[in-house]
Each structure stands twice: as structure tokens, then as C-alpha cells.
Enzyme design. Structure first.
Site, mmCIF file in Angstrom:
data_model
loop_
_atom_site.group_PDB
_atom_site.id
_atom_site.type_symbol
_atom_site.label_atom_id
_atom_site.label_comp_id
_atom_site.label_asym_id
_atom_site.label_seq_id
_atom_site.Cartn_x
_atom_site.Cartn_y
_atom_site.Cartn_z
ATOM 1 N N ASN A 99 -3.468 6.534 -0.977
ATOM 2 C CA ASN A 99 -2.823 6.423 0.497
ATOM 3 C C ASN A 99 -2.240 7.847 0.640
ATOM 4 O O ASN A 99 -2.275 8.294 1.512
ATOM 5 C CB ASN A 99 -2.191 5.373 0.829
ATOM 6 C CG ASN A 99 -3.234 3.929 0.927
ATOM 7 O OD1 ASN A 99 -4.199 4.342 1.260
ATOM 8 N ND2 ASN A 99 -2.423 2.916 0.718
ATOM 9 N N SER A 148 0.816 -1.322 0.238
ATOM 10 C CA SER A 148 0.138 0.032 -0.043
ATOM 11 C C SER A 148 0.711 1.284 0.045
ATOM 12 O O SER A 148 0.090 2.386 -0.133
ATOM 13 C CB SER A 148 -0.936 0.036 1.343
ATOM 14 O OG SER A 148 -0.215 -0.242 2.342
ATOM 15 N N HIS A 175 -2.011 -2.745 -6.421
ATOM 16 C CA HIS A 175 -2.491 -2.516 -5.251
ATOM 17 C C HIS A 175 -3.882 -2.424 -5.422
ATOM 18 O O HIS A 175 -4.788 -1.652 -5.836
ATOM 19 C CB HIS A 175 -2.248 -0.973 -4.935
ATOM 20 C CG HIS A 175 -2.461 -0.619 -3.553
ATOM 21 N ND1 HIS A 175 -2.708 0.554 -3.043
ATOM 22 C CD2 HIS A 175 -2.834 -1.245 -2.429
ATOM 23 C CE1 HIS A 175 -3.254 0.662 -1.837
ATOM 24 N NE2 HIS A 175 -3.373 -0.473 -1.421
ATOM 25 N N GLU A 218 -4.580 -0.086 -8.295
ATOM 26 C CA GLU A 218 -3.310 1.142 -8.788
ATOM 27 C C GLU A 218 -2.484 -0.030 -9.311
ATOM 28 O O GLU A 218 -1.910 -0.948 -8.618
ATOM 29 C CB GLU A 218 -2.743 1.764 -7.289
ATOM 30 C CG GLU A 218 -3.791 2.802 -6.962
ATOM 31 C CD GLU A 218 -3.112 3.664 -5.648
ATOM 32 O OE1 GLU A 218 -3.414 4.890 -5.718
ATOM 33 O OE2 GLU A 218 -2.776 2.876 -4.961
#
Length: 277
Positions: A186, A115, A136, A148
Site C-alpha cells: 500500500n 492495511s 495483512h 504481509e
């Protein structure tokens, strides 16, 4: 395509279930008990979809037939794509990637579900950095549409295209990302959670009211503190630590987040975080 998934926790199980819609999947974990638990969970999730009329029994059976398990790392040596979904620890991941590089066929693509960690750093643990990439997924994997696809400094365009196509093949919406700390989601999301923790710590509002404010004022489906509990406060801290290391003081983890992780108040996975479960 034959795909190996390393790790049978929440993310690994979800990735395996999702990919098995269109691919042969080998789910690998060192624990046979964890693998059995994972398969039981996947079957339960699929059964729920059948009961709700979102999937036929035939489709469910086909997905389950596409999943095999292995407690031996060599069980995924024949795969075309291997997705690592182990703990968010760079040393552990580098060790896994080195082992995969030595064992897997030369043309195999090695992906990580990290992540926030550096794809380039993981790639340099191998002799095939052009074939290492980030893939991801988001929790819960079967329901969340985004993937992602993160290229490291040396990832080839061909590998990025292949991984994007894999995501599309199972109904996901991939976004192409050049490696940066936290990637896209994130980099934006976890600092927001960190700020919500600060508001709670300072007594600005209760946890419930902070979440209600963001749901009704920003149209978020889930408040930031409940989301932190869902993600896991340990994972939130690991991501903030990465952002802090790479980007500086602006991304310093809040002291309360650190204290809660030390006390094992991690959210849903331990039954208590900002809320009780």
C-alpha cells in the site's frame, strides 16, 4: 492451531475460509445475521470451486467443518492466534486489542489485518506487545497469494516465524515486513491510485482510458481506478490519510477522493465509484 477471526465482512470471511483449509477457525462478529450471511457466502464460494473441478466435495465439507461462529467475544478466548479484521479505525482496533489482551490466554498471538495502521501503536494497547503482529491479507483472500507479515517495534522473532508458518500452511506466500506506514504494497499502490484520481480529475483522460493505459502499458491486470473501486474508496482514503500523517505532503489525498467518500461513492460496495456496478 485454533484461530479466531474477528469480523465477518469480506476480509474476515475470506480469511476464515482460507485458514480453515488447515486449521480450526472461530469466526466472531457481534451480529448473528452477519455470521449467517458470511457462512452462506463461504459455502457459495467453495461450491463454485467444486463445480469448476478445483476442489473435491470432500475437501469442501472438511473446510466447512473447520469453521464455527460466535457472536460472543468469549467464543475465541481459547484460540492460539486471533486475527482482527474489523473496520480500519485505530480507536476501534485498540479497544478490541485491549479486550483480547484481558480475555485471551497469555501465550495467544494477537494479529491485525490492518492495511496501514501502526502495529506498534496497537500493541501498546496490550500488556503483551511482543505477541502483537500484522497479518495483512489481500482481497479476494482465497485467490490472492500474498500475506504481509508485519512486525511492530516490540514483536518477537518467534511470533513472526509462527505467523509466517501459518501463512505457508494454507498455501500463501508471506513477505516479512518491518513496520512502516503502508507497509510495502500500500505504500506503493495507494499513492499510484491517488495519482490516477488526479489524472481523472484534471481531465487528462477518461477513467476507462486511464485504466486501459495502465493495463496495456504497465501490464497491470486491473486498472488503478477499477482497483480503487474494488478496494473501496473509503479504504483508499484511510490509507492515504495515514501516509499523509506519517510521511508528509507528498502523500496528500486528492480532493476528489475525499469528495467521493463524502458522497458515499465508494465503488463496488455501494454500486458506484469511478465505474457503475
Amino acid at each position: 492451531m485454533k484461530i479466531g477471526v474477528i469480523g465477518s465482512g469480506i476480509m474476515g470471511s475470506g480469511i476464515a475460509q482460507t485458514l480453515a483449509v488447515a486449521h480450526e477457525v472461530v469466526l466472531r462478529d457481534i451480529s448473528s445475521e452477519m455470521l449467517a450471511k458470511s457462512l452462506k457466502g463461504i459455502e457459495k464460494n467453495l461450491s463454485r470451486s467444486v463445480e469448476k473441478g478445483k476442489m473435491s466435495q470432500t475437501d469442501m465439507n472438511a473446510i466447512l467443518a473447520n469453521i464455527t461462529t460466535s457472536s460472543d467475544i468469549r467464543g475465541i478466548a481459547h484460540c492460539d492466534l486471533i486475527i482482527e479484521a474489523a473496520t480500519e479505525n485505530v480507536a476501534v482496533k485498540k479497544s478490541i486489542f485491549k479486550e483480547l489482551d484481558d480475555m485471551c490466554k497469555p501465550e495467544a498471538i494477537l494479529a491485525t489485518n490492518t492495511s496501514s495502521l501502526s502495529i506498534t501503536e496497537l500493541a501498546m494497547a496490550t500488556k503483551r506487545p511482543s505477541q502483537v503482529i500484522g497479518m495483512h491479507f489481500f482481497n479476494p483472500v482465497p485467490l490472492m497469494g500474498l500475506v504481509e507479515v508485519i512486525s511492530g517495534q516490540l514483536t518477537s522473532a518467534e511470533v513472526s516465524d509462527t505467523v509466517r508458518d501459518v501463512a505457508l500452511s494454507v498455501g500463501k506466500s508471506p513477505v516479512i515486513v518491518n513496520e512502516a506506514p503502508g507497509f510495502v504494497v500500500n505504500r506503493i499502490l495507494i499513492p499510484m491510485i491517488n495519482e490516477a484520481i488526479g489524472c481523472f480529475s484534471e481531465g487528462v483522460a477518461s477513467a476507462q482510458d486511464i485504466d486501459t493505459a495502465m493495463k496495456l502499458g504497465a501490464n497491470h491486470p486491473l486498472g488503478p481506478l477499477a482497483l480503487a473501486d474494488l478496494i473501496g474508496l473509503d479504504v483508499c482514503l484511510a490509507i492515504m490519510d495515514t501516509l499523509f500523517t506519517e510521511l508528509g505532503e507528498k502523500y496528500k489525498p486528492h480532493p476528489l477522493l475525499k469528495k467521493m467518500v463524502r458522497a458515499n461513492l465508494l465503488g463496488r460496495k455501494t454500486g458506484l465509484g469511478f465505474f457503475k456496478y
